[in-house]
Design an enzyme around this catalytic site. Structure first.
Site, PDB file in Angstrom:
ATOM      1  N   SER A   1       0.839  -1.180   0.000  1.00 21.59           N
ATOM      2  CA  SER A   1       0.000   0.000   0.000  1.00 21.59           C
ATOM      3  C   SER A   1       0.887   1.247   0.000  1.00 21.59           C
ATOM      4  CB  SER A   1      -0.961  -0.041   1.194  1.00 21.59           C
ATOM      5  OG  SER A   1      -2.003   0.873   1.025  1.00 21.59           O
TER       6      SER A   1
ATOM      7  N   ASP B   1      -9.693  -3.475  -5.791  1.00 20.17           N
ATOM      8  CA  ASP B   1      -9.136  -2.698  -4.684  1.00 20.17           C
ATOM      9  C   ASP B   1      -9.592  -1.246  -4.774  1.00 20.17           C
ATOM     10  OD1 ASP B   1      -7.609  -1.446  -2.760  1.00 20.17           O
ATOM     11  OD2 ASP B   1      -5.714  -2.355  -3.377  1.00 20.17           O
TER      12      ASP B   1
ATOM     13  N   HIS C   1      -7.880  -4.972  -1.785  1.00 21.69           N
ATOM     14  CA  HIS C   1      -6.689  -4.474  -1.114  1.00 21.69           C
ATOM     15  C   HIS C   1      -6.041  -5.510  -0.205  1.00 21.69           C
ATOM     16  CE1 HIS C   1      -4.166  -1.040  -0.203  1.00 21.69           C
ATOM     17  NE2 HIS C   1      -4.283  -1.272   1.091  1.00 21.69           N
TER      18      HIS C   1
END
Length: 701
Positions: free
Chosen positions: A553, A639, A674
């Site tokens: 991320s 995501d 995600h």
């Protein structure tokens, strides 16, 4: 085994697209990889543009081909990690009224089973299954539970699930007497549920088409979601709304916040129909969170108001909680960062971090006497669990270190008695004495001392020959704990040094550690990480060019930045759901998370200075003709946080410009978002894949 990439790598078409801001024009050759109908793709991945799908599938096939020689190693790693999990494990039951609630797993199962039993029953006695995640997940390519919240009367359970990976959770209600779901169905929630005192309604946050949680609704049991009452609506798209409750369960808490400012509204839990009451109006840069001291009819407010950089605790009367009535309860102590708190009837517990390490402080409310819970290891992780109950002298906390499996303790805040309730079992065996954990400090270019937590086998020679996996994050004030990892042992047992760089952008050394790694200080995050790698080499834990860096991320953005800045330091880069197209994303106010991000990164739409600073480090925009380490990027099609096209564009740009023959791999999970694959074992397979990559590029496979 050495990783040798196949020669037939996919090549994305170049279709130049330009945009101009502040008189600066930039060209993006791979902007076409962003589907114009991305919102629809989040809800239904089958509508993805066919040309984009073809390219992503070609990249996935290429990665599968490149990693095919590692299939046996991946299976071995998976079985090792799985062997360290007690498959039929269960949590310590948490009492609430007549019951104790817990989760457990069955051997071979992917998802948790939520259970309860009479409060004083023994293990397994009179067990009642509240919700079986494995049953609910049957036939689903992706399944993730959000919340499982029982009502105050223990008759109903509100539970939520995401079935696409796009983090749109649908809430349902289960009648625990019949075991069946009611007709109630609430779609498009953020997943969390908070019941009112009577258990006749619950509160939740709705996620809109831009995936922003801006509205809080109240749902009355037995009615249609279309009839739900809008309780609060946030009109500023840079603020997100959430709903919770005080430990006393006397108040529903509606919290709105961006990354540096917060605002709270309260609703009495026994009068859920009332309009929310504002506690203190938002003031830029001021954060606050409150707990309810019901016995003394006051709120205890954790805040950075009045210049309390590392936060302090203030109190305000329950009847008049407005800002002008706040007064100090626990004064600000620079260097001691207050992280969280919970108020019980007679005690107040708070999490702190001092000298980079967490601790728990307990205050007895009748006389304000304080004590701390102490720990001895150099580096460790600590978490505070509030449980369900308010009128109790017992609290629960968990402790682990890089060598010590997690331990769960019940702690009597009055007598200070510590009772071990559970120790994480490692079925395949684990002897902490076989491993060494340390904390060292690297010196950043500006002289700042950066903590680095280290784990290695006691038999690993510290002579520069060992490969190293160096993990980092460094954003949003999130601190990566030095906790026990069943996965890391598979590297360490093969001679790796496993290290975590506690870089600026987190809060490891206080709140300023965060502000010194955001906005126009963001590059400190990258240079801290590079300094950590160089120090590990200088101290012979590893050597330059023998380090595999890993981050996900915003940590994936870190990976992209350091790959551009110091490629010769690293042998490999693992970038999971990497936020690498920073400038384009933060320029696009239509994307789900962009408006709240301006306080973290800057607003390049309004500020030329912010635009130029972000352009100077944005990984995608700074790919250039140079040699890069072996690189593995991973993303998820649905995501909403880091969109799939960020890693896809980045890999396309790298493949065009890099001058080396090292592996460059991209895998987009076409069934997840995600968090990667759902299910505890499917996730381990993903870990095994990236660890096999790390072992192969360092020729330890």
């Amino acid at each position: 085994m050495k990783l040798t990439p196949p020669a037939d790598a996919p090549r994305a078409r170049k279709i130049p697209a330009t945009d101009t801001h502040h008189g600066i024009t930039r060209t993006d050759n791979y902007a076409w990889l962003r589907d114009e109908n991305w919102r629809d793709v989040m809800r239904d991945p089958t509508v993805l543009d066919k040309d984009i799908r073809s390219y992503l599938e070609a990249e996935n096939a290429y990665t599968d081909k490149a990693l095919e020689p590692l299939a046996d190693l991946r299976e071995t790693l998976f079985n090792e990690m799985k062997g360290r999990i007690k498959e039929d494990d269960s949590s310590v039951p948490s009492p609430d009224g007549p019951y104790a609630y817990y989760t457990r797993y069955e051997e071979g199962s992917q998802h948790p089973i939520f259970c309860r039993r009479p409060r004083d029953a023994e293990n397994g006695e009179a067990e009642e299954i509240v919700l079986n995640g494995n049953v609910e997940a049957e036939g689903e390519a992706y399944f993730k539970l959000g919340d499982v919240a029982h009502s105050p009367a223990h008759r109903l359970v509100a539970w939520s699930a995401d079935r696409k990976g796009s983090e749109y959770f649908t809430i349902r209600l289960r009648d625990l007497e019949t075991g069946k779901d009611l007709a109630d169905e609430v779609p498009d929630s953020s997943g969390g549920v908070v019941w009112d005192a009577a258990g006749t309604s619950f509160f939740y946050t709705q996620v809109d088409d831009e995936h922003r949680p801006l509205k809080v609704f109240r749902h009355v049991v037995g009615t249609s979601a279309q009839a739900d009452t809008l309780v609060y609506e946030e009109i500023d798209p840079s603020f997100f709304a959430g709903v919770g409750e005080t430990q006393s369960r006397k108040y529903i808490v509606i919290d709105t916040h961006d990354h540096q400012t917060s605002e709270i509204h309260l609703i009495p839990a026994d009068a859920p129909e009332l309009s929310p009451r504002l506690v203190a109006a938002r003031e830029e840069g001021v954060e606050y969170d409150l707990e309810h001291d019901a016995e003394r009819q006051r709120f205890l407010i954790l805040t950075n108001a009045e210049g309390a950089e590392d936060f302090k605790v203030m109190e305000a009367p329950e009847a008049t909680p407005e800002r002008e009535h706040w007064k100090d309860f626990i004064p600000h102590k620079p260097g001691t960062l207050l992280l969280g708190h919970v108020a019980f009837r007679n005690h107040y517990a708070r999490m702190e971090r001092q000298g980079g390490l967490p601790r728990i402080a307990i205050r007895r409310l009748r006389d304000d006497a304080e004590h701390e819970i102490a720990f001895a290891e150099e580096a460790y992780d600590l978490s505070l669990g509030a449980g369900y109950e308010y009128d109790t002298s017992r609290m629960r906390f968990s402790y682990s270190s890089m060598t010590t499996p997690a331990e769960v303790f019940d702690y009597d805040m009055e007598t200070r008695e510590r009772t071990l309730r559970k120790r994480q079992e490692v079925p395949s065996g684990h002897n902490p004495a076989d491993y060494v954990t340390r904390r060292i400090f690297a010196t950043a270019p500006d002289g700042t001392e950066v903590p680095v937590s280290i784990l290695h086998h006691k038999g690993t020679p510290i002579d520069g020959s060992a490969p190293c996996l160096l993990y980092g994050y460094g954003s949003y004030g999130i601190s990566i704990p030095a906790s026990f990892s069943i996965a890391a042992l598979s590297l360490v047992d093969r001679g790796f040094v496993y290290a975590i760089a506690h870089i600026r952008g987190g809060k490891d050394k206080g709140y300023r550690w965060y502000t010194d790694g955001k906005l126009f200080n963001k590059k400190n995050t990258f240079t801290d990480f590079i300094a950590a790698g160089e120090h590990l080499a200088a101290e012979n834990f590893t050597s330059r060019g023998n380090i595999v860096a890993q981050g996900g991320s915003a940590g994936g953005m870190l990976m992209g930045a350091v790959a551009n800045m110091a490629p010769d330091l690293f042998k490999g880069i693992i970038a999971e759901v990497p936020f690498v197209d920073v400038l384009a994303t933060i320029l696009d106010a239509s994307l789900p998370l962009t408006p709240p991000e301006w306080n973290e990164w800057g607003n390049p739409i309004e500020s030329k200075e912010a635009y130029e600073y972000m352009a100077s480090y944005s990984p995608y925009d700074n790919v250039r003709a140079q040699a890069y380490p072996h690189l593995f990027a991973l993303g998820g099609l649905t995501d909403p946080r880091v969109t799939y096209w960020e890693p896809a564009k980045w890999v396309a740009q790298l493949r065009e410009l890099k001058t080396d023959d090292n592996a460059l791999l991209l895998h987009i999970n076409m069934d997840s978002g995600h968090g990667g694959a759902s299910g505890r074992f499917e996730r381990l397979k993903e870990v095994a894949r990236v660890f096999a990559f790390a072992l192969a590029v360092t020729e330890r496979a």
